[in-house]
Design an enzyme around this catalytic site. Sequence first.
Site, PDB file in Angstrom:
ATOM      1  N   LYS A  86       0.838  -1.180   0.000  1.00  0.00           N
ATOM      2  CA  LYS A  86       0.000   0.000   0.000  1.00  0.00           C
ATOM      3  C   LYS A  86       0.886   1.248   0.000  1.00  0.00           C
ATOM      4  O   LYS A  86       2.039   1.126   0.390  1.00  0.00           O
ATOM      5  CB  LYS A  86      -0.925   0.009   1.211  1.00  0.00           C
ATOM      6  N   HIS A 130      -6.596  -1.142   6.772  1.00  0.00           N
ATOM      7  CA  HIS A 130      -6.487  -2.090   7.890  1.00  0.00           C
ATOM      8  C   HIS A 130      -7.810  -2.258   8.643  1.00  0.00           C
ATOM      9  O   HIS A 130      -8.281  -3.378   8.852  1.00  0.00           O
ATOM     10  CB  HIS A 130      -5.413  -1.636   8.880  1.00  0.00           C
ATOM     11  N   TYR A 148     -10.878 -11.560  25.291  1.00  0.00           N
ATOM     12  CA  TYR A 148     -11.556 -11.700  26.570  1.00  0.00           C
ATOM     13  C   TYR A 148     -12.996 -11.224  26.502  1.00  0.00           C
ATOM     14  O   TYR A 148     -13.355 -10.396  25.668  1.00  0.00           O
ATOM     15  CB  TYR A 148     -10.795 -11.047  27.720  1.00  0.00           C
TER      16      TYR A 148
HETATM   17  N1  LIG Z   1       7.993   1.603   6.155  1.00  0.00           N
HETATM   18  C1  LIG Z   1       6.883   1.097   6.630  1.00  0.00           C
HETATM   19  O1  LIG Z   1       6.729   0.843   7.828  1.00  0.00           O
HETATM   20  C2  LIG Z   1       5.739   0.798   5.707  1.00  0.00           C
HETATM   21  C3  LIG Z   1       5.860   1.003   4.352  1.00  0.00           C
HETATM   22  N2  LIG Z   1       4.825   0.693   3.508  1.00  0.00           N
HETATM   23  C4  LIG Z   1       4.947   0.863   2.068  1.00  0.00           C
HETATM   24  O2  LIG Z   1       6.029   0.060   1.598  1.00  0.00           O
HETATM   25  C5  LIG Z   1       6.720   0.704   0.551  1.00  0.00           C
HETATM   26  C6  LIG Z   1       8.171   0.882   0.946  1.00  0.00           C
HETATM   27  O3  LIG Z   1       8.241   1.622   2.135  1.00  0.00           O
HETATM   28  P1  LIG Z   1       9.626   2.169   2.722  1.00  0.00           P
HETATM   29  O4  LIG Z   1      10.636   1.085   2.756  1.00  0.00           O
HETATM   30  O5  LIG Z   1       9.283   2.885   3.966  1.00  0.00           O
HETATM   31  O6  LIG Z   1      10.021   3.215   1.603  1.00  0.00           O
HETATM   32  P2  LIG Z   1      11.381   3.998   1.431  1.00  0.00           P
HETATM   33  O7  LIG Z   1      11.041   5.438   1.324  1.00  0.00           O
HETATM   34  O8  LIG Z   1      12.393   3.590   2.433  1.00  0.00           O
HETATM   35  O9  LIG Z   1      11.795   3.540  -0.045  1.00  0.00           O
HETATM   36  C7  LIG Z   1      12.297   2.258  -0.361  1.00  0.00           C
HETATM   37  C8  LIG Z   1      13.418   2.405  -1.354  1.00  0.00           C
HETATM   38  O10 LIG Z   1      12.893   2.927  -2.570  1.00  0.00           O
HETATM   39  C9  LIG Z   1      13.846   3.807  -3.169  1.00  0.00           C
HETATM   40  N3  LIG Z   1      13.224   5.124  -3.325  1.00  0.00           N
HETATM   41  C10 LIG Z   1      12.738   5.921  -2.349  1.00  0.00           C
HETATM   42  N4  LIG Z   1      12.222   7.041  -2.872  1.00  0.00           N
HETATM   43  C11 LIG Z   1      12.381   6.948  -4.194  1.00  0.00           C
HETATM   44  C12 LIG Z   1      12.044   7.788  -5.291  1.00  0.00           C
HETATM   45  N5  LIG Z   1      11.412   8.939  -5.115  1.00  0.00           N
HETATM   46  N6  LIG Z   1      12.355   7.371  -6.535  1.00  0.00           N
HETATM   47  C13 LIG Z   1      12.960   6.205  -6.729  1.00  0.00           C
HETATM   48  N7  LIG Z   1      13.304   5.366  -5.720  1.00  0.00           N
HETATM   49  C14 LIG Z   1      13.018   5.724  -4.485  1.00  0.00           C
HETATM   50  C15 LIG Z   1      15.030   3.884  -2.221  1.00  0.00           C
HETATM   51  O11 LIG Z   1      16.013   2.960  -2.680  1.00  0.00           O
HETATM   52  P3  LIG Z   1      17.233   3.380  -3.633  1.00  0.00           P
HETATM   53  O12 LIG Z   1      17.443   4.832  -3.471  1.00  0.00           O
HETATM   54  O13 LIG Z   1      18.356   2.540  -3.147  1.00  0.00           O
HETATM   55  O14 LIG Z   1      16.741   2.988  -4.980  1.00  0.00           O
HETATM   56  C16 LIG Z   1      14.489   3.369  -0.913  1.00  0.00           C
HETATM   57  O15 LIG Z   1      15.457   2.737  -0.134  1.00  0.00           O
HETATM   58  C17 LIG Z   1       5.985   2.018   0.319  1.00  0.00           C
HETATM   59  O16 LIG Z   1       5.023   1.809  -0.684  1.00  0.00           O
HETATM   60  C18 LIG Z   1       5.308   2.282   1.656  1.00  0.00           C
HETATM   61  O17 LIG Z   1       4.159   3.067   1.523  1.00  0.00           O
HETATM   62  C19 LIG Z   1       3.664   0.123   3.978  1.00  0.00           C
HETATM   63  C20 LIG Z   1       3.496  -0.106   5.321  1.00  0.00           C
HETATM   64  C21 LIG Z   1       4.488   0.243   6.300  1.00  0.00           C
HETATM   65  O1  LIG Z   2       0.459   0.381   7.304  1.00  0.00           O
HETATM   66  C1  LIG Z   2       0.854   0.983   8.280  1.00  0.00           C
HETATM   67  O2  LIG Z   2       0.948   0.328   9.455  1.00  0.00           O
HETATM   68  C2  LIG Z   2       1.771   0.828  10.484  1.00  0.00           C
HETATM   69  C3  LIG Z   2       1.336   0.093  11.746  1.00  0.00           C
HETATM   70  O3  LIG Z   2       1.579  -1.268  11.603  1.00  0.00           O
HETATM   71  P1  LIG Z   2       1.806  -2.180  12.886  1.00  0.00           P
HETATM   72  O4  LIG Z   2       1.857  -3.542  12.347  1.00  0.00           O
HETATM   73  O5  LIG Z   2       3.093  -1.714  13.510  1.00  0.00           O
HETATM   74  O6  LIG Z   2       0.665  -1.924  13.797  1.00  0.00           O
HETATM   75  C4  LIG Z   2       1.655   2.320  10.647  1.00  0.00           C
HETATM   76  O7  LIG Z   2       2.627   2.771  11.565  1.00  0.00           O
HETATM   77  C5  LIG Z   2       1.895   2.993   9.325  1.00  0.00           C
HETATM   78  O8  LIG Z   2       1.652   4.378   9.453  1.00  0.00           O
HETATM   79  C6  LIG Z   2       0.981   2.440   8.258  1.00  0.00           C
HETATM   80  O9  LIG Z   2       1.392   2.914   6.987  1.00  0.00           O
END
Ligand SMILES: NC(=O)C1=CN([C@@H]2O[C@H](COP(=O)(O)OP(=O)(O)OC[C@H]3O[C@@H](n4cnc5c(N)ncnc54)[C@H](OP(=O)(O)O)[C@@H]3O)[C@@H](O)[C@H]2O)C=CC1
Ligand SMILES: O=C1O[C@H](COP(=O)(O)O)[C@@H](O)[C@H](O)[C@H]1O
Length: 599
Positions: free
Chosen positions: A254, A346, A489
């Site tokens: 997502k 969620h 519970y």
């Molecule tokens: N982090 C979390 O807890 C959660 C994340 N998500 C979803 O999971 C996915 C990944 O999240 P997350 O790991 O936090 O994301 P990040 O922002 O850490 O991005 C992941 C990787 O993507 C590359 N990246 C980031 N921004 C850009 C850009 N603008 N253009 C091209 N490459 C880019 C970078 O790698 P590099 O520069 O090495 O290519 C980066 O390490 C997203 O869709 C996020 O919404 C969902 C639920 C929870």
């Molecule tokens: O998808 C998401 O979930 C986390 C919370 O996940 P949890 O498993 O730690 O409860 C939330 O922090 C984040 O904002 C949201 O993108």
Amino acid sequence: MTTLYSTQCRLHPSLPSSFSSSSSSSFIQCVTFSSSPKRFVAAEASLKSQPASHLTPLQTHQNHGATAATVAPVENDTLIEGLESKLSSVTSLEESLGEVDFEKDENESTVSITVVGASGDLAKKKIFPALFALYYEGCLPKNFTIYGYARSKMTNAELRNMVSKTLTCRIDRSENCSEKMDEFLKRCFYHSGQYDSPENFAALDKKLKEHEGGRISNRLYYLSIPPNIFIDAVKCASLSASSGNGWTRVIVEKPFGRDSDSSAALTRSLKQYLTEDQIFRIDHYLGKELVENLSVLRFSNLIFEPLWSRQYIRNVQLIFSEDFGTEGRGGYFDNYGIIRDIMQNHLLQILALFAMETPVSLDAEDIRNEKVKVLRSMRPIQLEDVVVGQYKGHTRGGVTYPAYTDDKTVPKDSLTPTFAAAALFIDNARWDGVPFLMKAGKALHNKGAEIRVQFRHVPGNLYNRNIGTDLDRATNELVIRVQPDEAIYLKINNKVPGLGMRLDHSKLNLHYAARYSTEIPDAYERLLLDAIEGERRLFIRSDELDAAWSLFTPVLNELEEKKIIPEYYPYGSRGPVGAHYLAAKYKVRWGDLGLDTEQ
Ligand SMILES: NC(=O)C1=CN([C@@H]2O[C@H](COP(=O)(O)OP(=O)(O)OC[C@H]3O[C@@H](n4cnc5c(N)ncnc54)[C@H](OP(=O)(O)O)[C@@H]3O)[C@@H](O)[C@H]2O)C=CC1
Ligand SMILES: O=C1O[C@H](COP(=O)(O)O)[C@@H](O)[C@H](O)[C@H]1O
């Protein structure tokens, strides 16, 4: 030790040459379970057009091994220290760790898992640790390879170092932990490339083929990247790095768009390169133990299902709270807000599972059909039934907590809600008139997720004019605490022991930590394993997604068009008081107020 074996098989569609090709050929994957730690022995045989109904669904990642002993808390600390010292030796891994020499049997299959965005937060925090946990539990197929893919420059050794820092072993079964980590890390590789470069993906394909060694190659891509580059990555993987003779699947994280139109556009684009069967839209809340247990609770216990309707249930509450703000993710969050981040996915998914009719079977399509019916029966959400809030800075005990807009990536005048409460209704025969109240917020006083089911009054209650307890308030309440400290519970009225007649409100408590000695797997473990096995039950189908967006898009648009100003609440508080007025409008009291909590 006696080793018990059982074999279960499942039909897999095989998509030979490209992501989008369709084929009538299928193969059956048979998995043999044993009670020994190495319980996963996979064998695959080609088969044409075997009806899926002939097959038993796989349930692999339950505990087939011996029951682990309970570890007392004081020992856990010692164990963790031991693991930390083992980990520090793993972090010095060099390229010389070497590569795995797979036995090459062309009838065997391989699974290559590519984590796209491997350098990012989610990959480090959740995906690699979940893959290791599956490996540690013996749940990954025999021949698997993991590739990290991102733009950052990294060697295999650097990826392994990075990954090793976040791996942990099951606290209840820590034997051979560092050896297992070494073995796992030897299966991890890195390929640096752009997300929109077919050539870079072709180079990845070449490397994957070397590992696959001419065997049936199944490929799983996990898109752990920001949504604006999903399509580039899917396109390139599809054109240049899909499996030639096995399946190719893509897990999409997502957000799936930010409203109905953008979500539909994303689905349309994905479907240029993938069939619906190949798309695994992840909502990690569906992988949480107690969310998965919802259906078991309802459909395998006679005592709950007959009560599961407007006749006995007064209201249902779905509550999510975090005791930290958007720290570090403000840039992402400001474009979405809490309704899109938590409620539309969620909490709504939990609501659908909670409220659906009994599915025809446990098959993914039967369950998802029922969820869609619930979502499509929902009444449009009225703006008056929504409360939004945003946290402001707060100083407590000499510590200053920031406001949402103190985040440098958030505009100072942002109206994005970090808290929301809403009243929703399902206009069908079962749920007519029952308020489903949702509440989700960041920077609140606690962290948790729970479902609260408040039952109606006992009619003609004999004990009403009594007796220590206000029975108008002390109605039965079933609480499913999803996290932390999982529990189910039921609050009941009970006679206080003694010669008199006094009632109190007590709990029948299924507290997981006390009842089960095994560690609860992380949601990502379950979902990754399901994706590898082609089990779609816990993933979101496109019509479910459409229905979820249709429900929330109008009110989201209205909030934005009318520039509704959020109610400001202090960081670390219980959130805006407006949430209480909203509940009161429906004669409901939030169950998480703590007044009657948890002896
Ligand atoms: N982090 C979390 O807890 C959660 C994340 N998500 C979803 O999971 C996915 C990944 O999240 P997350 O790991 O936090 O994301 P990040 O922002 O850490 O991005 C992941 C990787 O993507 C590359 N990246 C980031 N921004 C850009 C850009 N603008 N253009 C091209 N490459 C880019 C970078 O790698 P590099 O520069 O090495 O290519 C980066 O390490 C997203 O869709 C996020 O919404 C969902 C639920 C929870
Ligand atoms: O998808 C998401 O979930 C986390 C919370 O996940 P949890 O498993 O730690 O409860 C939330 O922090 C984040 O904002 C949201 O993108």
